[in-house]
Design a protein around this motif. Sequence first.
Motif, PDB file in Angstrom:
ATOM      1  N   TRP A 180       0.841  -1.199   0.000  1.00 59.78           N
ATOM      2  CA  TRP A 180       0.000   0.000   0.000  1.00 59.78           C
ATOM      3  C   TRP A 180       0.872   1.244   0.000  1.00 59.78           C
ATOM      4  O   TRP A 180       2.011   1.237   0.492  1.00 59.78           O
ATOM      5  N   ILE A 181       0.297   2.307  -0.520  1.00 61.80           N
ATOM      6  CA  ILE A 181       0.950   3.612  -0.524  1.00 61.80           C
ATOM      7  C   ILE A 181       0.162   4.565   0.364  1.00 61.80           C
ATOM      8  O   ILE A 181      -1.070   4.578   0.352  1.00 61.80           O
ATOM      9  N   ARG A 182       0.880   5.370   1.145  1.00 67.00           N
ATOM     10  CA  ARG A 182       0.296   6.467   1.905  1.00 67.00           C
ATOM     11  C   ARG A 182       1.145   7.701   1.645  1.00 67.00           C
ATOM     12  O   ARG A 182       2.380   7.634   1.694  1.00 67.00           O
TER      13      ARG A 182
ATOM     14  N   VAL B  40       5.704   3.259   1.310  1.00 65.17           N
ATOM     15  CA  VAL B  40       5.181   2.040   0.678  1.00 65.17           C
ATOM     16  C   VAL B  40       5.409   0.919   1.679  1.00 65.17           C
ATOM     17  O   VAL B  40       6.540   0.712   2.129  1.00 65.17           O
ATOM     18  N   TYR B  41       4.356   0.247   2.065  1.00 66.04           N
ATOM     19  CA  TYR B  41       4.511  -0.783   3.091  1.00 66.04           C
ATOM     20  C   TYR B  41       3.716  -2.026   2.728  1.00 66.04           C
ATOM     21  O   TYR B  41       2.729  -1.966   1.996  1.00 66.04           O
ATOM     22  N   SER B  42       4.197  -3.135   3.231  1.00 64.28           N
ATOM     23  CA  SER B  42       3.548  -4.414   2.941  1.00 64.28           C
ATOM     24  C   SER B  42       2.435  -4.675   3.934  1.00 64.28           C
ATOM     25  O   SER B  42       2.450  -4.185   5.053  1.00 64.28           O
ATOM     26  N   VAL B  43       1.479  -5.452   3.503  1.00 63.70           N
ATOM     27  CA  VAL B  43       0.317  -5.782   4.311  1.00 63.70           C
ATOM     28  C   VAL B  43       0.498  -7.173   4.907  1.00 63.70           C
ATOM     29  O   VAL B  43       0.851  -8.118   4.203  1.00 63.70           O
TER      30      VAL B  43
ATOM     31  N   ALA C  56       2.428  -6.729  19.948  1.00 65.14           N
ATOM     32  CA  ALA C  56       1.518  -7.841  20.227  1.00 65.14           C
ATOM     33  C   ALA C  56       0.646  -8.198  19.033  1.00 65.14           C
ATOM     34  O   ALA C  56       0.192  -9.338  18.911  1.00 65.14           O
ATOM     35  N   HIS C  57       0.399  -7.250  18.134  1.00 66.99           N
ATOM     36  CA  HIS C  57      -0.489  -7.512  16.995  1.00 66.99           C
ATOM     37  C   HIS C  57      -0.206  -6.509  15.883  1.00 66.99           C
ATOM     38  O   HIS C  57      -0.003  -5.318  16.152  1.00 66.99           O
ATOM     39  N   THR C  58      -0.173  -6.960  14.650  1.00 68.96           N
ATOM     40  CA  THR C  58      -0.014  -6.066  13.500  1.00 68.96           C
ATOM     41  C   THR C  58      -1.041  -6.419  12.441  1.00 68.96           C
ATOM     42  O   THR C  58      -1.449  -7.569  12.301  1.00 68.96           O
ATOM     43  N   HIS C  59      -1.450  -5.412  11.700  1.00 67.64           N
ATOM     44  CA  HIS C  59      -2.412  -5.587  10.615  1.00 67.64           C
ATOM     45  C   HIS C  59      -2.331  -4.349   9.740  1.00 67.64           C
ATOM     46  O   HIS C  59      -1.573  -3.417  10.026  1.00 67.64           O
ATOM     47  N   SER C  60      -3.095  -4.312   8.673  1.00 69.57           N
ATOM     48  CA  SER C  60      -3.045  -3.160   7.778  1.00 69.57           C
ATOM     49  C   SER C  60      -3.711  -1.959   8.435  1.00 69.57           C
ATOM     50  O   SER C  60      -4.349  -2.065   9.489  1.00 69.57           O
TER      51      SER C  60
END
Length: 602
Positions: A195-197, A280-283, A304-308
């Motif tokens: 994704w792009i931000r 630019v980062y991966s999901v 503890a937790h990662t997500h998009s």
Amino acid sequence: MEREVDVLICGGGPVGLLTAYCLARYGVSTYVVEQHDRAKQTLYGRAAMIAPRTLEMLDQLDLANALGQIGFVVRGQVSYKDGEKDESKTTPSFSDITDTFFDYCLLCRQRYTEDVIRQGYERYSKTGIHYGARLADFSLIKHADDSVVRSTIDTVDYGRLMIRSKYIVGADGGRSTVRNLAGIVFEGDRIDRYWIRIDGIVETDMPEARRGLGGIQSASHGSVLWACLDHGATRVGFALPRNLFQERWNSITRDEVVAEAKKALQPFNLEFKTVDWWTVYSVGQHLAATYRANNRVFIAGDAAHTHSSGAAQGMNTGLHDAVNLSWKLAGHLNGWLSEDALETYATERRPIAQRIIEQDKIISVVTGGEIPEQFKSDPDADPNKILTKTYEANVALYTGLGISYPQGSLLVTCSNLNEALKVEPGQRAPDVLLQRPGIRVPLRLQSLWKFNGKFTILFFCGDPNKTRNAIREWRQFFDGPESFIHYSADFYQCLTIITGNNEAGSPDEHLGVPCFGDAFYDVDGAAHMRYGVATEEPTMIVLRPDGMVGLTSSLGDGHDISSYFAGFVTAHTESWNYVNSEDKNQTDFSVGEVSLADDADS
């Protein structure tokens, strides 16, 4: 150098800072290390949206006002498809948000959120944040009756620093050193999607560009995010197109990102006057197997937790982790909360992260214009419709207002409860309007107690003309020798809520006995009605230090609340022995000796 504190916190982002702020506010000594030099790290970008329930909690921590002076208030959203407004997805307000006066989201970039929390922390702690310091290793030193954590910190200014602490909290991100050193498994997957931000000051001919939140359905870039930020900035976000993902994801330039943003917004025009930040980062979705290790190590937030960022839940979920963990850890360190209560941090917070990750697996796919595997059997499946339905089905989760915890030692419903009650243990306490004695200006219930590490006991007394006998009986227990007011710990505060007019008289006179803490009037009965308390059936509702309902009970002989607190308040046995000893003059605790101030500050 060697220092000693109650809690070492690794990570100076929002989650680590809020954990430190709460603990310091609750009287616990802390030391915060952050490996990035703030003078050099990227200050803009990253997390931006603060959800309604998070705003409520920050308000009760005296932080929301400062953030509200900076951020962009959003109460609605607008959606476009092929250059035309999609009325089915354009809402004038968050109509599903009820029972809160924070009926909006606040868009405030992480830099400013960190500034506000850090300034709050520095008001309670002289330690400050040690930037340019990173955890190298830690070990547990066991003693006969206790154990401590000895941590090695590498710093750019002092060289090697040793920290002795009773606990260590890892809020140091998805690549958490604390988690790795503690041997906690980080389960999950990283998928081949990027994704792009991009944040900056923009010019566009898109209508209602400063509405707040927008969504553009793009044939080439999927569902495009448009978000108004603080200081006049705007964020544009979208999935990296497959061709660029395959060819250039690891070498894409800022100019190429800006060009893709312009394509994504078509048929509207877009120009960036400035670019503050882009990424630019991966999901991927990951969840720690446990939130606690070796009894002395906790993790929170991205550790503890990662997500998009599709549902903007990363920082919000992490801040909720911080609030949940800090009051339990402080209660234990301050000597009144049992060791078992610390275990409820993981049992309450981990399932919430699991739910968010399950929904994120859908959102991260459809945002890129693709169909998730479980929907491919439907020939009419449409990514935009799936995205809309996913958001609508989980609004209570995403706003945070519908988050609840399972019953356990800290969450109990009593058997003698009025069946009409509309709140249950594990749920957030709704906000309602009351009035102070004499002043006919409404006050929010949540503004009447602050997050200070204490339980709050709400006495819904109804109409005293109908409930006086029950209230008198409870007052006798409250002041009696077996009452929790004689515990040695300072762990609770009281509020008395009375129905009726606020024209004349005193609360004690209306109630017929000394009030339980400060008293307030529910003039129109709306507060009793929202909580489901009949005016002739006085009810007690105990709120935990995080504002969640802990106990619901009709006013009886006091055994319910005694059993509840005895389940986790470790200071009660010593206190009862002291109160019941022959050397103690019991008349010190008579009804006539109890004052309003004594009740509120016991």
